[in-house]
Structures are given as structure tokens and as C-alpha cells.
Write a protein that holds these residues in place. Structure first.
Motif, PDB file in Angstrom:
ATOM      1  N   VAL A  47       0.598  -0.971  -0.216  1.00  0.00           N
ATOM      2  CA  VAL A  47      -0.045  -0.117   0.250  1.00  0.00           C
ATOM      3  C   VAL A  47       0.618   1.154   0.177  1.00  0.00           C
ATOM      4  CG1 VAL A  47      -2.398  -0.815   0.383  1.00  0.00           C
ATOM      5  CG2 VAL A  47      -0.730  -0.340   2.509  1.00  0.00           C
ATOM      6  N   SER A  48       2.315   1.442   0.782  1.00  0.00           N
ATOM      7  CA  SER A  48       3.076   2.164   0.594  1.00  0.00           C
ATOM      8  C   SER A  48       3.906   2.229  -0.076  1.00  0.00           C
ATOM      9  CB  SER A  48       3.980   2.393   2.503  1.00  0.00           C
ATOM     10  OG  SER A  48       5.323   1.326   2.559  1.00  0.00           O
ATOM     11  N   GLN A  49       4.398   1.725  -1.422  1.00  0.00           N
ATOM     12  CA  GLN A  49       4.864   1.537  -2.289  1.00  0.00           C
ATOM     13  C   GLN A  49       6.192   1.512  -2.128  1.00  0.00           C
ATOM     14  OE1 GLN A  49       3.168   4.262  -4.931  1.00  0.00           O
ATOM     15  NE2 GLN A  49       1.015   2.902  -4.752  1.00  0.00           N
ATOM     16  N   HIS A  50       6.835   1.231  -0.624  1.00  0.00           N
ATOM     17  CA  HIS A  50       7.990   1.404  -0.103  1.00  0.00           C
ATOM     18  C   HIS A  50       8.443  -0.145   0.809  1.00  0.00           C
ATOM     19  CE1 HIS A  50       9.506   5.600  -2.089  1.00  0.00           C
ATOM     20  NE2 HIS A  50       7.970   5.729  -1.127  1.00  0.00           N
ATOM     21  N   PRO A  51       9.641   0.266   0.812  1.00  0.00           N
ATOM     22  CA  PRO A  51       9.864  -1.233   1.852  1.00  0.00           C
ATOM     23  C   PRO A  51       9.407  -0.179   3.161  1.00  0.00           C
ATOM     24  CG  PRO A  51      11.958  -0.260   0.751  1.00  0.00           C
ATOM     25  CD  PRO A  51      10.885   0.816  -0.050  1.00  0.00           C
ATOM     26  N   LEU A  52       9.536  -1.761   4.163  1.00  0.00           N
ATOM     27  CA  LEU A  52       8.898  -1.026   5.404  1.00  0.00           C
ATOM     28  C   LEU A  52      10.458  -0.444   6.770  1.00  0.00           C
ATOM     29  CD1 LEU A  52       6.828  -1.286   7.474  1.00  0.00           C
ATOM     30  CD2 LEU A  52       6.748  -3.578   7.686  1.00  0.00           C
TER      31      LEU A  52
END
Ligand code: C5P
Length: 391
Positions: free
Chosen positions: A50-55
Motif C-alpha cells: 500500500v505504501s509502495q516503499h520498503p517497510l
């Protein structure tokens, strides 16, 4: 805006992906940071999708400095849900995982928390003390709401709905935290002018408008010098508001004229006594046997007019006016005479506006002829409108 969403280990974490989706949809760039406990409720894959980025969840995964690069990246840090645990850790300065470390490093920019926990945990004095501490540092709380809790009981402790949290983010992003490098002076409250050791001349000003102005400026990131006459009020944002308690007009004058040169602007909402007793007896005056008594008064310095004459290029000066007739013409005249940029006209003709109450209704006149009229609003909303119009 660049938003970091921090997720901690409460059941409401299942709503975090929805919140992230709403923020992305609204055009924000989002990165997620989660605690180990949060990962019991929501997966890495969901948050990364959903964020389109690594956590960000491991303090040491990429060399142990990611909390610093992430805090430089973000414009706003939102923790939703915020458990009693993360609230307590931040209040105590504990940084023992990725998110708590990031929270301590993230200073000078807005932080919002959406607490979520069982209602008895929320009511615990330790949690309430920690919440007050975080608020005093300028951290904003959204919720918790009242309703059904995951443990089966009903009470205060539900995380605010994702839409409500996203709306609070929008509030901040439109105001843009634009005063974060500025210092403002605010005067508030009445002044007391001593007659003798136990009596004074005062007025009914409660200080509520000035305190609301100081809090609203601090919410925008400004540092505030609040010079107040005698009131029972206190500020919640003690990190950004420096309070100077004075009694008389002359004390307020001394503090305001000293502080003004370091400030980007000043909003003078205090109800300053125009006159003071010519002499102050240092004992209690006795009845003198005659029917009447005469009190000689002398004029107090006009703080607003003095700041108007001191004002330098780039400084903004806002005064208040309380008129009973020819309101706007008199206010406009005062604005010019005292070299103000704006004057806020309090309308005493409206019920619910003015001294002591929590609401107000104002007309803001500017030097260049603009006129903004408010409906009856809370003093906090009036303060936001004044700041929006004058800063
Ligand atoms: O002229 P008047 O007293 O009506 O102006 C009101 C405004 O002037 C308010 O902003 C008040 O805080 C300010 N004032 C002041 N010093 C005084 C009297 C009023 O700063 N001695």
C-alpha cells in the motif's frame, strides 16, 4: 507531503493499511515504520504494497542509521495506532526499536498520534500523564473515540477512524506548519493596577483569546513568548510557549518591549488598563471618615502604540479593538494611528462573544483595506482564523 506512518501492536493495526491507502490517494508520499508487535497484526507485504516503499522495522537492517535518513525525509510522522507502550516510551525518552528511535529523532516537525487501547488502560493515570507530557511537547492526539473495543467492552479507547486521521493530516498539510522558524509575541489577559497592598483596579478579561492565539501559533510550529496578566489559565504546549506572568500594565510594557525586537510579529490581545492609581499605598487604606473618596489616576503607557513605533521592516503587528459605536471607523483609525498591520474588532453586540466566554465573533481589518468577518466560533477557531489572515 512526505508522511511516515508508524504502526504499533494494537488490534487497530489492521486499519493501518486503509489509512495508508487514503493518504496515498490524497497525493501524499508514504513510508511505513512498524514495531515487532505491530507485525503480529499486519504483514510487511501489505504495508509495502500500500505504501509502495520498503517497510522500516529493524533498527540495524541497513547499518543502524536509517532512523536518521527517514527523519530527514519525512515532513510529518503519524503513529496509528499508538499503544500505551509507545506513548509511555516516547514520554520517557526510551528508544529501543526502530519506531521509538525514529520518534525521538523526529524533532521540529509535526507528530500526530492516534491512541488505541482498552478503556481502562486509557484511563490509567500513567497513560494520562504521558499523554499530557506528549501534548506539552506539541504532539497532536486524534481520538481515541468511544465505542466497542476489541476486548468486548464499550468505552473510550477505539482508534479514530482512518478518515478522521487522514482529515487531521490534511489540516496540517494545508496549514503547512509554516511558522516553524518564527517567534511571535502575544499579550493576554487583564492587568491589575494596585491601589494599596490589598486592592487593585482590574477588568473582566479572562485571557482565553490570548491563550488560544498562543496555542494556535505553536500548533503552526512557532515559538511563542506569551506575556499574560493575572489569569488562572495555563498552556498545554510548554515546549513552544514561553509564559511570562505579569501583573500591571507597566510590567507588561517592560516585558513586551524587551521581547518584540526578537519576534517576527506580535498579537496584542490583552485588556490593558489605560489608567493606574497615581500612588500605591504600601498598607491597606483606611476609611477616612468622609462619605466619598478621591483616587487620582495617571495614564499607563500604550504597549501597542509603542510596538507600532518600534516596528521594523518585516515585522507584523496585530492589535485588538473593542468599540461600542462607530466600530469599524474607529478601529480603522486606531490601526493607522498605532502603525498596525491588522486590527481585530471584537463584536460585543453578539451574544457569546467577548469576555470570559469560550466563543467569539470578530472582524479583521487590514492596513491595505481587506476585511474578514467571522461567524461565532470557538476562541480556538477564531485564533486559527486570525493567524491564517495575519501571518
Ligand atoms: O486603544 P485601545 O486600548 O482600545 O486599543 C486596544 C488594543 O491596544 C489592544 O490590542 C490592547 O492589547 C492594546 N493596548 C496596549 N496597551 C495599552 C492599552 C491597549 O497594548 N495601554
Amino acid at each position: 507531503m512526505k508522511i511516515i506512518v508508524g504502526i504499533t501492536g494494537g488490534i487497530a493495526a489492521y486499519k493501518a493499511p486503509e489509512l495508508v491507502r487514503l493518504l496515498v490517494k490524497a497525493g501524499h508520499e508514504v513510508r511505513c515504520a512498524a514495531t515487532g508487535h505491530a507485525m503480529q497484526f499486519v504483514t510487511r507485504v501489505t504495508l509495502e504494497t500500500v505504501s509502495q516503499h520498503p517497510l522500516y522495522s529493524d533498527l540495524f537492517a541497513s547499518g543502524g542509521t536509517e532512523h536518521i535518513s527517514l527523519k530527514d525525509w519525512g515532513d510529518l510522522l503519524l503513529v496509528a495506532p499508538a499503544t500505551a507502550n509507545i506513548i509511555g516510551k516516547v514520554a520517557s525518552g526510551i528508544a529501543d526499536d526502530a519506531l521509538s528511535t525514529l520518534l525521538l529523532a523526529f524533532s521540529g516537525k509535526p507528530v500526530i498520534m492516534a491512541p488505541a487501547m482498552n478503556c481502562e488502560m486509557w484511563a490509567h493515570p500513567a497513560v494520562q500523564r504521558n499523554i499530557a507530557t506528549l501534548k506539552s511537547w506539541g504532539i497532536r492526539m486524534v481520538g481515541p473515540a468511544e465505542g466497542e473495543l476489541a476486548c468486548g467492552v464499550s468505552g473510550v479507547g477505539r482508534m479514530a477512524e482512518p478518515e478522521t486521521i487522514a482529515a487531521e493530516v490534511e489540516n496540517i498539510s494545508t496549514s503547512n506548519f509554516q511558522l516553524s522558524t518564527q517567534k511571535w509575541l502575544v499579550t493576554a489577559g487583564p492587568t491589575f493596577e494596585r491601589i494599596d497592598s490589598v486592592r487593585f483596579i482590574g477588568n473582566y478579561s479572562s485571557g482565553k483569546m490570548g491563550f488560544a492565539l498562543a496555542e494556535a501559533l505553536a500548533e503552526q510550529g512557532a515559538d511563542v513568548e506569551l506575556v499574560t496578566g493575572p489569569t488562572h489559565l495555563d498552556v498545554s504546549n510548554t515546549r513552544h510557549i514561553n509564559i511570562h506572568r505579569v501583573e500591571s500594565a507597566r510590567e507588561m510594557y517592560a516585558a513586551a518591549t524587551e521581547l518584540f525586537p526578537q519576534c517576527r510579529g506580535a498579537i496584542l490581545s490583552a485588556a490593558v488598563a489605560d489608567y493606574r492609581p497615581a500612588e500605591c499605598a504600601n498598607h491597606k487604606l483606611k476609611k477616612n471618615g468622609s462619605e466619598g473618596m478621591h483616587l487620582d489616576l495617571v495614564q499607563n503607557p500604550d504597549i501597542l502604540a509603542t510596538l507600532g513605533s518600534m516596528k521594523q521592516e518585516g515585522q507584523t503587528l496585530v492589535g485588538f479593538a473593542l468599540e461600542t459605536d462607530n466600530e469599524e471607523a474607529n478601529a480603522q483609525r486606531k490601526l493607522e494611528k498605532k502603525n498596525l498591520d491588522y486590527i481585530v474588532l471584537n463584536s460585543l453586540r453578539d451574544k457569546g462573544a467577548g469576555f470570559g466566554v469560550d466563543t467569539n465573533k470578530v472582524t479583521i481589518l487590514s492596513r491595505d483595506g481587506h476585511r474578514t468577518e467571522s461567524p461565532l466560533l470557538s476562541k480556538h477557531e477564531i485564533a486559527q482564523l486570525i493567524i491564517q489572515t495575519t501571518t
